[in-house]
Design an enzyme around this catalytic site. Structure first.
Site, PDB file in Angstrom:
ATOM      1  CB  THR A  86      79.962  15.978  79.782  1.00  0.00           C
ATOM      2  OG1 THR A  86      80.099  14.577  79.929  1.00  0.00           O
ATOM      3  CG2 THR A  86      81.095  16.353  79.043  1.00  0.00           C
ATOM      4  CE  LYS A 121      83.161  13.404  79.914  1.00  0.00           C
ATOM      5  NZ  LYS A 121      82.523  12.991  78.900  1.00  0.00           N
ATOM      6  CB  THR A 145      81.695   9.089  75.778  1.00  0.00           C
ATOM      7  OG1 THR A 145      80.901   8.617  74.336  1.00  0.00           O
ATOM      8  CG2 THR A 145      81.840  10.695  75.551  1.00  0.00           C
ATOM      9  CD  GLU A 196      74.597  10.502  79.580  1.00  0.00           C
ATOM     10  OE1 GLU A 196      73.963   9.782  79.049  1.00  0.00           O
ATOM     11  OE2 GLU A 196      75.234  11.597  79.477  1.00  0.00           O
ATOM     12  CG  ASN A 204      71.350   9.373  76.769  1.00  0.00           C
ATOM     13  OD1 ASN A 204      72.419  10.153  76.270  1.00  0.00           O
ATOM     14  ND2 ASN A 204      71.364   8.463  77.762  1.00  0.00           N
ATOM     15  CB  SER A 238      67.116  19.500  71.391  1.00  0.00           C
ATOM     16  OG  SER A 238      66.424  18.345  72.185  1.00  0.00           O
TER      17      SER A 238
END
Lengths: 388, 388
Positions: A151, A173, A184, A264, A383, A388
């Site tokens: 992702t 992942k 996650t 991230e 994040n 959006s």
């Protein structure tokens, strides 16, 4: 390499149009046997995605011949219709594999999904994608599968551990939302060892406890986390339980480290080593409290050896310790001794990516290491812009 | 206004050179009586700053005639020498006040400090500052005291609640590190009501429980948090316990709201209202889990009504609920019903500063509201640069 390193497995990864980018988003891992033993570890979050609810049932049966994974949608918080989508995906894959090989039921198919929560999967694209993935199955398809489950990952994660005549392989992942009781993350491990489900389960739980469960990137716990271990028995070799656990643990640690280094927006990989704890639970609790403390994490992002914030984080736990006996070292410099200032904090070099924090509770012999990242501008950016 | 609104109190705030900026950094609040009743609530962190350890002892005595507060240094993690510094500060103030008024012992002086952890206070500047603050004591000195306790606060926080012939006043500081069981905050409340220490204690605990303890800006718990309530009895009026609690609660809520709106780098003030909980503890646990979730906080910073992250946070708690019965509204739009998507998330307007999240657990009649902020670039910036 990866899930196709052990004998008896094929894999694939194809684009099905779930991701707007057109990147690969459907992966398969197929166990061609002779055995089809399985074990699984799933998220501790009580809000569980439909594929988690499905795969938990399937794994309880002890036999899994295929795993279908998709990125581009988590199928979480989608209610009964979402669960029906997962069921339909398993049915579809079972039929497609039965058409080109030995008969297979949906009850032998595990499903994993990752992506945005709260939206239905586009089944009109996913099911043709499953067909394409079946057609693409290959003995060297592990790398393609690893790419298709990404992702926000910037690179695929794979591992291979070679033992005496048998092998453990894996793909994973995850690049954020890493938290205890799994990040996650999706992870599929394969082995050609001969092993019963209960031996696999024991090995997998022991391995996760000291690898993925010690990773706490941002304290958030996902709805979709799944780690599966499939055994084909194709090597004909039945390792002892300790040997099996050791190899699976090595594979999980390797993948966990890759997740950490791709978290991230992180600029640091931080090892929090708690020593001198009364027991391992205390050591883990203290490590997690420090790993989750936003003030510690922002200080490290700013290359600031702010040991006072570390002590304040330790002080929020119920672990056994005397506040006046705490020692803290940052990158080898004991900036805090006996709860107060010790060596000059200016000696601490935090310019590198790796940070080592050592906390001595002086309360016993136990130890544990928790891995985390810093809290950076890029973390906030990634994040705040994800959906959006 | 503020701590000098009730009769019987004087206050002051002066620069003593603890802050490099030269801004005021030493404050006094003096209770001229006739009574000197006191109650206090202190940080739950087990690593407690020297002034907290000192003031806990003093408050246990039930009599406090003066409070000295300094910004520019927390005097935390400073060991026995740090405690001696606090003791010496109290002795110094007691002697200075005795020289110009009725006799006073160090055991009637509370001490509060705020600033960087792990460094000794510069006593050669602090003690002359205490003398200057004594000289500056005034019946209208509350505003100066409020300014002198600021750290990263952008504005002073004061309150005044008028009851039937008696008053509660207060000052507070704190602009980050806000967490349950008190924020990194100092707060001094005063009243001219006639009240015994045990009545003050009951009122203060009840007030903190629904104000400061419901504020969870970043989940971090400070070493120095202190809330003191001093009663002079100068009004001659002895309110009932319920009346006293109501006024103190109003004062604490007003100050808590001011802390929230001045939190470091925040762009949002977020109220998380949990309804339908089995009991209040469940409601608070769910509210805190959402308030502390960095993925929720970054999403709100990005004006993203990402309700899936809210559900994932709720799922990490032990509260009573059925995942398939959860409803979530963001700014009045029920984006999630029965654990799945409901109204169109595009209807949610997050452009304003105030955000209202309502979570219905459908498990009982209890409710609680937790207040928090978003996680912004500015938060990371301020907290990565604080001490270096």
């Amino acid at each position: 390499m990866s899930v196709t390193a052990p004998r008896g497995f094929r894999a694939s990864g194809v684009p099905a149009g779930l991701k707007a980018s057109g990147a690969p988003d459907v992966a398969l891992v197929v166990n061609d046997g002779p055995a089809a033993a399985v074990a699984g570890v799933f998220t501790a979050n009580r809000v569980k995605a439909a594929p988690v609810l499905w795969s938990q049932q399937v794994v309880r049966g002890g036999q899994v011949r295929a795993v279908v994974l998709n990125s581009g949608g988590a199928n979480a918080c989608t209610g009964a219709p979402g669960f029906q989508d997962t069921h339909a995906t398993a049915e579809h894959l079972a039929a497609a594999l039965t058409a080109v090989g030995p008969e297979l039921g949906a009850g032998e198919v595990a499903v994993c999904s990752t992506g945005l929560i709260g939206e239905r999967l586009p089944m009109d694209r996913l099911l043709p994608g499953v067909d394409a993935a079946v057609a693409a199955l290959a003995l060297d398809g592990g790398a393609a599968a690893a790419r298709a489950i990404m992702t926000t990952d910037t690179r695929p994660k794979t591992t291979e551990v070679n033992a005496e005549g048998w092998t453990v392989g894996g793909i994973a992942k995850g690049a954020g939302m890493l938290a205890p009781a799994l990040a996650t993350m999706l992870c599929v491990l394969t082995t050609d060892a001969v092993a019963e489900p209960d031996a696999l389960d024991e090995a997998l739980r022991a391995a996760c406890r000291v690898s993925f469960d010690r990773l706490d990137s941002d304290g958030c716990l996902s709805t979709n986390d799944t780690v599966l271990l499939l055994a084909s028995g194709a090597s004909g070799i039945a390792p002892g339980r300790a040997e099996l656990t050791a190899a699976v643990t090595t594979a999980c640690r390797d993948l966990a480290r890759q997740l950490l280094s791709d978290a991230e927006g992180a600029t640091k990989e931080i090892a929090i080593e708690v020593v001198g704890a009364a027991d391992e639970d205390d050591a883990v609790e203290v490590g997690r409290a420090v790993a989750r403390n936003n003030l510690v994490k922002t200080a490290l992002f700013g290359n600031d050896p702010n040991w006072g914030r570390i002590l304040a984080a330790v002080g929020t736990t119920r672990a056994a310790f005397d506040p006046d006996a705490l020692d803290v070292a940052i990158n080898g410099v004991w900036v805090c001794r006996a709860g107060g200032a010790a060596e000059d904090r200016a000696k601490v070099d935090l310019t590198g990516r790796d940070v080592d924090i050592r906390i001595d509770l002086h309360a016993g012999p136990a130890t544990a290491t928790i891995w985390t990242n810093d809290l950076s501008h890029a973390y906030v950016h990634e994040n705040s812009a994800y959906s959006s």
